[in-house]
Motif scaffolding. Structure first.
Motif, short mmCIF file in Angstrom:
data_model
loop_
_atom_site.label_atom_id
_atom_site.label_comp_id
_atom_site.label_asym_id
_atom_site.label_seq_id
_atom_site.Cartn_x
_atom_site.Cartn_y
_atom_site.Cartn_z
N GLY A 39 71.68 28.30 13.77
CA GLY A 39 70.55 28.51 14.66
C GLY A 39 70.95 28.79 16.11
O GLY A 39 70.12 29.18 16.91
N VAL A 40 72.23 28.59 16.44
CA VAL A 40 72.67 28.82 17.81
C VAL A 40 72.79 30.32 18.12
O VAL A 40 72.78 30.72 19.28
CB VAL A 40 74.02 28.09 18.08
CG1 VAL A 40 75.18 28.82 17.43
CG2 VAL A 40 74.26 27.92 19.57
N LEU A 41 72.87 31.13 17.08
CA LEU A 41 72.98 32.57 17.29
C LEU A 41 71.60 33.18 17.47
O LEU A 41 70.71 32.96 16.65
CB LEU A 41 73.69 33.25 16.11
CG LEU A 41 75.13 32.81 15.85
CD1 LEU A 41 75.70 33.57 14.65
CD2 LEU A 41 76.01 33.02 17.07
N ALA A 42 71.44 33.95 18.57
CA ALA A 42 70.15 34.60 18.81
C ALA A 42 69.92 35.70 17.79
O ALA A 42 68.80 36.01 17.43
CB ALA A 42 70.10 35.17 20.22
N ARG A 47 74.78 18.62 12.88
CA ARG A 47 74.98 19.64 13.89
C ARG A 47 73.73 20.49 14.16
O ARG A 47 73.49 20.91 15.28
CB ARG A 47 76.16 20.55 13.53
CG ARG A 47 75.96 21.31 12.24
CD ARG A 47 77.08 22.29 11.97
NE ARG A 47 76.67 23.17 10.88
CZ ARG A 47 77.25 24.30 10.58
NH1 ARG A 47 78.28 24.71 11.28
NH2 ARG A 47 76.82 25.04 9.59
N ASP A 48 72.94 20.76 13.14
CA ASP A 48 71.79 21.65 13.35
C ASP A 48 70.44 20.93 13.17
O ASP A 48 69.42 21.58 13.04
CB ASP A 48 71.87 22.84 12.40
CG ASP A 48 71.97 22.39 10.95
OD1 ASP A 48 71.93 21.17 10.71
OD2 ASP A 48 72.09 23.26 10.07
N ARG A 49 70.43 19.62 13.16
CA ARG A 49 69.25 18.78 13.02
C ARG A 49 68.56 18.95 11.66
O ARG A 49 67.40 18.60 11.51
CB ARG A 49 68.25 19.05 14.15
CG ARG A 49 67.35 17.85 14.38
CD ARG A 49 66.57 17.95 15.65
NE ARG A 49 65.56 18.98 15.62
CZ ARG A 49 64.66 19.18 16.56
NH1 ARG A 49 64.69 18.43 17.64
NH2 ARG A 49 63.77 20.12 16.48
N SER A 50 69.25 19.51 10.68
CA SER A 50 68.61 19.69 9.37
C SER A 50 68.29 18.33 8.73
O SER A 50 67.27 18.19 8.07
CB SER A 50 69.50 20.53 8.46
OG SER A 50 70.77 19.93 8.35
N TYR A 51 69.17 17.35 8.95
CA TYR A 51 68.91 16.00 8.41
C TYR A 51 67.79 15.34 9.21
O TYR A 51 66.88 14.73 8.64
CB TYR A 51 70.19 15.17 8.47
CG TYR A 51 70.09 13.81 7.82
CD1 TYR A 51 69.61 13.67 6.53
CD2 TYR A 51 70.49 12.67 8.51
CE1 TYR A 51 69.52 12.41 5.93
CE2 TYR A 51 70.43 11.41 7.91
CZ TYR A 51 69.93 11.30 6.62
OH TYR A 51 69.85 10.06 6.03
N ALA A 55 82.85 29.38 16.85
CA ALA A 55 83.02 27.98 17.26
C ALA A 55 81.67 27.35 17.58
O ALA A 55 81.42 26.18 17.27
CB ALA A 55 83.95 27.90 18.48
N LEU A 56 80.79 28.13 18.20
CA LEU A 56 79.44 27.62 18.50
C LEU A 56 78.68 27.30 17.22
O LEU A 56 77.99 26.29 17.13
CB LEU A 56 78.65 28.67 19.31
CG LEU A 56 78.98 28.73 20.81
CD1 LEU A 56 78.46 30.02 21.42
CD2 LEU A 56 78.37 27.54 21.54
N VAL A 57 78.84 28.15 16.20
CA VAL A 57 78.18 27.90 14.91
C VAL A 57 78.74 26.62 14.28
O VAL A 57 78.00 25.81 13.73
CB VAL A 57 78.33 29.11 13.96
CG1 VAL A 57 77.87 28.75 12.55
CG2 VAL A 57 77.54 30.30 14.49
N ASP A 58 80.07 26.42 14.42
CA ASP A 58 80.69 25.18 13.89
C ASP A 58 80.08 23.94 14.55
O ASP A 58 79.89 22.92 13.91
CB ASP A 58 82.20 25.18 14.17
CG ASP A 58 82.94 25.99 13.12
OD1 ASP A 58 82.31 26.31 12.09
OD2 ASP A 58 84.12 26.31 13.35
N GLU A 59 79.80 24.05 15.84
CA GLU A 59 79.29 22.88 16.58
C GLU A 59 77.79 22.67 16.40
O GLU A 59 77.34 21.54 16.27
CB GLU A 59 79.59 23.04 18.08
CG GLU A 59 81.05 22.98 18.44
CD GLU A 59 81.65 21.59 18.23
OE1 GLU A 59 80.95 20.59 18.41
OE2 GLU A 59 82.84 21.52 17.89
#
Lengths: 146, 179
Positions: A81-84, B129-133, A73-77
């Motif tokens: 890059g959220v995974l260490a 979500r990951d600032r790639s844009y 769910a964290l990866v979805d949000e």
């Protein structure tokens, strides 16, 4: 002795089962997740986005999610890059394979260098000096007998 | 002098890696310089999911319009402060072929939606979500705002919260231009 071993095995089985069934806690997950804006592990960050990530994890725990489900769910949000520690599949596999490859290459290099170094090291015993003539031998004996 | 090539190559590779690490972590000011020289760089386009509705959208959906592209996040206090001005601007330029388009970045979906409700912002937002844009715009903090003309070119940018003065300086000119 045998009874002790069996008791220990049973105890370990119970502990493993209890650990697997236990719901995840925030500290469990914090060490494996990054603060997405600060570039540090979540457990050491107090930035606003880190607080938001913690709130998100707490809600997921309260909803009865497993650790793997929460990380997904964290990866979805927030993205991968959220995974260490990124998952070891696809392109991410390179993150694991490259360091292992480098270590193996370094070990091979050291082995080759050692082999070359050994070849260059003289293995034949050094030549003995020529024997002393009788006069010098007598003087040496005299000196040593003092 | 005898050179041990494997060691030399390994050292060179290590130095190269360190240099790459330092350069890649630095702030990218390429876009800032291009805009300052009035080169009018083309705004990057990428399909992203909508924050408040299903499906994907992008800058391409606003071809022919002046777009105030605002990068925000619900956990960013300065973003909250500038929301009323952005909403007012959105309402003001809507009739002149303009739109404020939000890029919600590195944010939890529910928190972002609640943030928009609380700040009464109704302009559309996409999720990066990951600032790639954002990286394609050299985004290094929040909020940041980019003014994009009717031809999809970046004409002004601001790496801090927007002000009425800054908008007044750039927007009327862009709104008067034809596609």
């Amino acid at each position: 002795m045998r009874v002790t071993s069996i008791a220990l095995a049973i105890l370990l089985t119970f502990v493993a089962a209890a650990t697997a069934a236990a719901p995840p806690s925030l500290p469990d997950i914090e060490d494996e997740v990054m603060c997405v804006e600060c570039g540090t592990v979540l457990s050491v960050s107090n930035s606003p986005v880190a607080q938001q990530e913690r709130d998100f994890i707490r809600k997921q725990i309260a909803a009865g999610k497993t650790k793997q489900q929460i990380k997904a769910a964290l990866v979805d949000e927030y993205g991968e890059g959220v995974l260490a520690r990124p998952e070891a599949d696809g392109f991410n596999a390179a993150l694991w394979l490259v360091p292992i490859g480098l270590v193996l290459a370094a070990a091979a290099g050291i082995a080759v260098a050692l082999r070359r170094w050994r070849r260059r090291t003289p293995t034949a015993p050094a030549d003995l000096p020529p024997p002393l003539n009788p006069e010098d031998a007598a003087r040496l004996d005299a000196e040593l007998s003092r | 002098m005898r050179v041990f090539w494997p060691v030399t190559l390994a050292a060179a590779a290590l130095v190269g890696l360190l240099a790459y690490g330092v350069v890649s972590k630095g702030t990218d000011t390429t876009l800032d310089q291009a805009v300052a020289r009035d080169e009018r760089p083309v705004a990057p386009i990428k399909a992203l999911p909508w924050l408040e509705r299903d499906g994907d959208g992008s800058l391409a959906d606003y071809k022919g319009k002046v777009v105030v592209l605002n990068v925000w996040a619900s956990w960013c206090d300065p973003c909250r402060d500038e929301m009323p001005l952005l909403q007012k601007t959105h309402e003001r330029i809507a009739g002149q072929g303009g739109v404020v388009l939000g890029i919600d970045t590195q944010d939890a979906t529910e928190a972002a939606k609640a943030f928009l409700t609380k700040t009464k912002a109704t302009f559309p937002s996409l999720r990066d979500r990951d600032r790639s844009y954002g990286r394609e715009f050299g985004v290094s903090g929040y909020p940041e705002t980019f003014l994009i003309d009717r031809r999809g070119k970046i004409r002004a940018l601001r790496r801090f919260p927007v002000t009425q003065e800054w908008l007044d300086e750039h927007l009327p000119k862009l709104l008067q231009e034809q596609a």
